[in-house]
Write a protein that holds these residues in place. Structure first.
Motif, PDB file in Angstrom:
ATOM      1  N   GLY A  37      63.279   0.303 -18.391  1.00 21.58           N
ATOM      2  CA  GLY A  37      62.022   0.864 -18.879  1.00 21.58           C
ATOM      3  C   GLY A  37      60.961  -0.193 -19.109  1.00 21.58           C
ATOM      4  N   ARG A  38      61.359  -1.348 -19.628  1.00 19.79           N
ATOM      5  CA  ARG A  38      60.408  -2.413 -19.913  1.00 19.79           C
ATOM      6  C   ARG A  38      59.852  -3.054 -18.638  1.00 19.79           C
ATOM      7  NH1 ARG A  38      59.960  -3.973 -25.082  1.00 19.79           N
ATOM      8  NH2 ARG A  38      59.204  -6.040 -24.485  1.00 19.79           N
ATOM      9  N   GLY A  75      66.001   4.400 -13.643  1.00 18.58           N
ATOM     10  CA  GLY A  75      65.596   4.017 -14.983  1.00 18.58           C
ATOM     11  C   GLY A  75      65.178   5.258 -15.760  1.00 18.58           C
ATOM     12  N   PRO A  76      64.594   5.088 -16.951  1.00 15.47           N
ATOM     13  CA  PRO A  76      64.275   6.249 -17.787  1.00 15.47           C
ATOM     14  C   PRO A  76      62.998   6.971 -17.390  1.00 15.47           C
ATOM     15  CG  PRO A  76      63.637   4.249 -18.909  1.00 15.47           C
ATOM     16  CD  PRO A  76      64.315   3.815 -17.643  1.00 15.47           C
ATOM     17  N   PHE A  77      62.190   6.383 -16.476  1.00 16.89           N
ATOM     18  CA  PHE A  77      60.909   6.991 -16.126  1.00 16.89           C
ATOM     19  C   PHE A  77      60.847   7.495 -14.678  1.00 16.89           C
ATOM     20  CE2 PHE A  77      59.201   3.642 -19.238  1.00 16.89           C
ATOM     21  CZ  PHE A  77      59.342   4.495 -20.319  1.00 16.89           C
ATOM     22  N   GLY A  78      61.833   7.132 -13.858  1.00 18.08           N
ATOM     23  CA  GLY A  78      61.694   7.433 -12.427  1.00 18.08           C
ATOM     24  C   GLY A  78      60.361   6.899 -11.924  1.00 18.08           C
ATOM     25  N   LEU A  79      60.015   5.691 -12.381  1.00 14.86           N
ATOM     26  CA  LEU A  79      58.650   5.180 -12.334  1.00 14.86           C
ATOM     27  C   LEU A  79      58.004   5.188 -10.957  1.00 14.86           C
ATOM     28  CD1 LEU A  79      56.471   3.666 -14.130  1.00 14.86           C
ATOM     29  CD2 LEU A  79      57.414   1.576 -13.121  1.00 14.86           C
ATOM     30  N   SER A 103      71.883   8.742 -19.793  1.00 11.54           N
ATOM     31  CA  SER A 103      70.754   8.768 -20.734  1.00 11.54           C
ATOM     32  C   SER A 103      69.434   8.535 -20.004  1.00 11.54           C
ATOM     33  CB  SER A 103      70.945   7.718 -21.829  1.00 11.54           C
ATOM     34  OG  SER A 103      71.241   6.443 -21.273  1.00 11.54           O
ATOM     35  N   SER A 104      69.429   7.681 -18.983  1.00  8.63           N
ATOM     36  CA  SER A 104      68.201   7.472 -18.200  1.00  8.63           C
ATOM     37  C   SER A 104      67.772   8.764 -17.524  1.00  8.63           C
ATOM     38  CB  SER A 104      68.419   6.387 -17.138  1.00  8.63           C
ATOM     39  OG  SER A 104      68.421   5.103 -17.700  1.00  8.63           O
TER      40      SER A 104
END
Length: 393
Positions: A37-38, A75-79, A103-104
């Motif tokens: 995420g970062r 990741g957690p955003f599917g950025l 959790s992601s």
């Protein structure tokens, strides 16, 4: 954008939280949800990758069927994909999302729900990507950004090698190319242009396809030092350049993926060589070995013994390596006549065996060749001949 994504998902990106754990795979470390995420905070990295993905998708919209996208390591955003989905209709795009952390994917699902783009999602799976059964030639675009500088530690190479079979013939791999290059830098001339050694390793569709087929030749290479090399060029610089897609490019120092590695090396000269190997393992890494030209003492120490206890052989090997690599072999303290005498004493044929002798890259390889010509061992008679030569020389 990151502030908005954090607000929508209610995720805490503080390092050290309970979600800040990595997962091991056979091809490298799957970073934690927090670390992934970062990464979004690196604005050039995020911009260039998202723009590259957008163009790759648009370029694949050539027919009536939706563009099939496979995104490995969301990741957690599917950025790189999820924020783009409102720009396309369900008939334009269908996406398969994979990540090793459940959790992601739960956070990604929150974003999908908020954006109202569930109808653009083909599937969401929590899986170790390297163990996921890849359907042949099913995807127009395959995206995975699971890497660090020099493709170190994380499984980018292994993931592409595994997923590439799922790419259609005219499909797009994102990133399109990751190029690791080496150069020599003079410490006294930091502002001067570095001396390029060459491209140590390239990860692209061709490389991934070769690795998928079991062809590992692309993982190794040998590079000579530039002819302009001087002893002051004792800093080796390794850089990572990324062509995300087409004109979307990330170069030196534009994000953490492009940070150069520099370290000093000893005994650098224009006769130096560099052996390169990208090691695929649970801790993948690029290994660089500097091969300096062996120095032949002014007075050769013929009594020096090889690992198997053979005198004379180490000095012969140093002389042959110098002959093979030096631009000017003049002034070497071993004479051609002496080297010929030793070769004959070793029961090697002169000059017929010279190609095999010069092909030996290590002293141990030369020993193996010698043993192969002497019944697999070093007989007492052979040792006696070599000791006699050492005393006379």
């Amino acid at each position: 954008m990151v502030d908005i994504l954090v607000a929508l998902t209610d995720i805490d990106l503080t390092p050290g939280s309970k979600l800040d754990y990595a997962s091991s795979t056979d091809g490298g470390k799957g970073v934690s949800l927090i670390t992934a995420g970062r990464c979004a905070l690196e604005y050039m990295r995020s911009q260039v990758f998202i723009r590259g993905c957008y163009q790759a998708i648009c370029d694949q919209k050539t027919g009536t069927k939706p563009v099939e996208v496979l995104y490995g390591g969301t990741g957690p955003f599917g950025l790189l994909i999820v924020p783009l989905l409102p720009l396309f209709s369900p008939s334009d795009i269908q996406v398969t999302l994979l990540d090793i952390h459940q959790s992601s994917l739960e956070y990604v699902q929150k974003l999908i729900d908020v954006l109202g783009v569930q109808d653009r999602i083909r599937a969401i799976e929590c899986v170790d990507i390297l163990k996921w059964p890849v359907p042949d030639a099913s995807y127009d675009v395959i995206v995975s950004e699971t890497m660090t500088a020099r493709l170190h530690a994380e499984p980018q190479v292994a993931i592409f090698a595994h997923l590439v079979k799922g790419l259609k013939t005219d499909g797009a791999l994102v990133p399109q190319s990751v190029m690791i290059e080496g150069a020599l830098v003079s410490q006294r001339e930091q502002l001067a242009d570095p001396l390029p050694i060459g491209r140590f390793f390239t990860l692209d569709r061709e490389t991934a396809t070769a690795l998928n087929a079991g062809n590992m030749k692309c993982l190794k290479g040998r590079f000579p030092a530039p002819v302009q090399t001087t002893p002051s060029h004792h800093t080796l610089q390794i850089t990572t350049d990324i062509c995300v897609y087409d004109r979307h490019f990330l170069g030196m120092n534009q994000c953490s993926l492009n940070l150069p590695l520099r370290y000093d090396i000893a005994d650098i000269s224009q006769d130096s060589r560099f052996d390169i190997e990208y090691v695929m393992s649970a801790t993948p890494k690029l290994v660089v070995r500097h091969l300096a030209v062996p120095v032949v003492p002014e007075s050769p120490v013929w009594s020096d013994e090889s690992p198997s206890g053979l005198p004379v052989v180490p000095t012969l090997w140093r002389y042959l390596q110098h002959q093979k690599t030096a631009h000017n072999a003049g002034g070497v303290s071993v004479s051609p006549a002496q080297s010929q005498q030793v070769i004959v004493a070793l029961n090697l044929d002169f000059p017929e065996d010279l190609p095999a002798i010069y092909a030996c890259e290590t002293l141990e390889e030369l020993e193996t060749l010698i043993f192969s010509r002497n019944g697999g061992t070093a007989s007492p008679d052979l040792r006696a001949r070599l000791k006699a030569f050492a005393r006379a020389a």
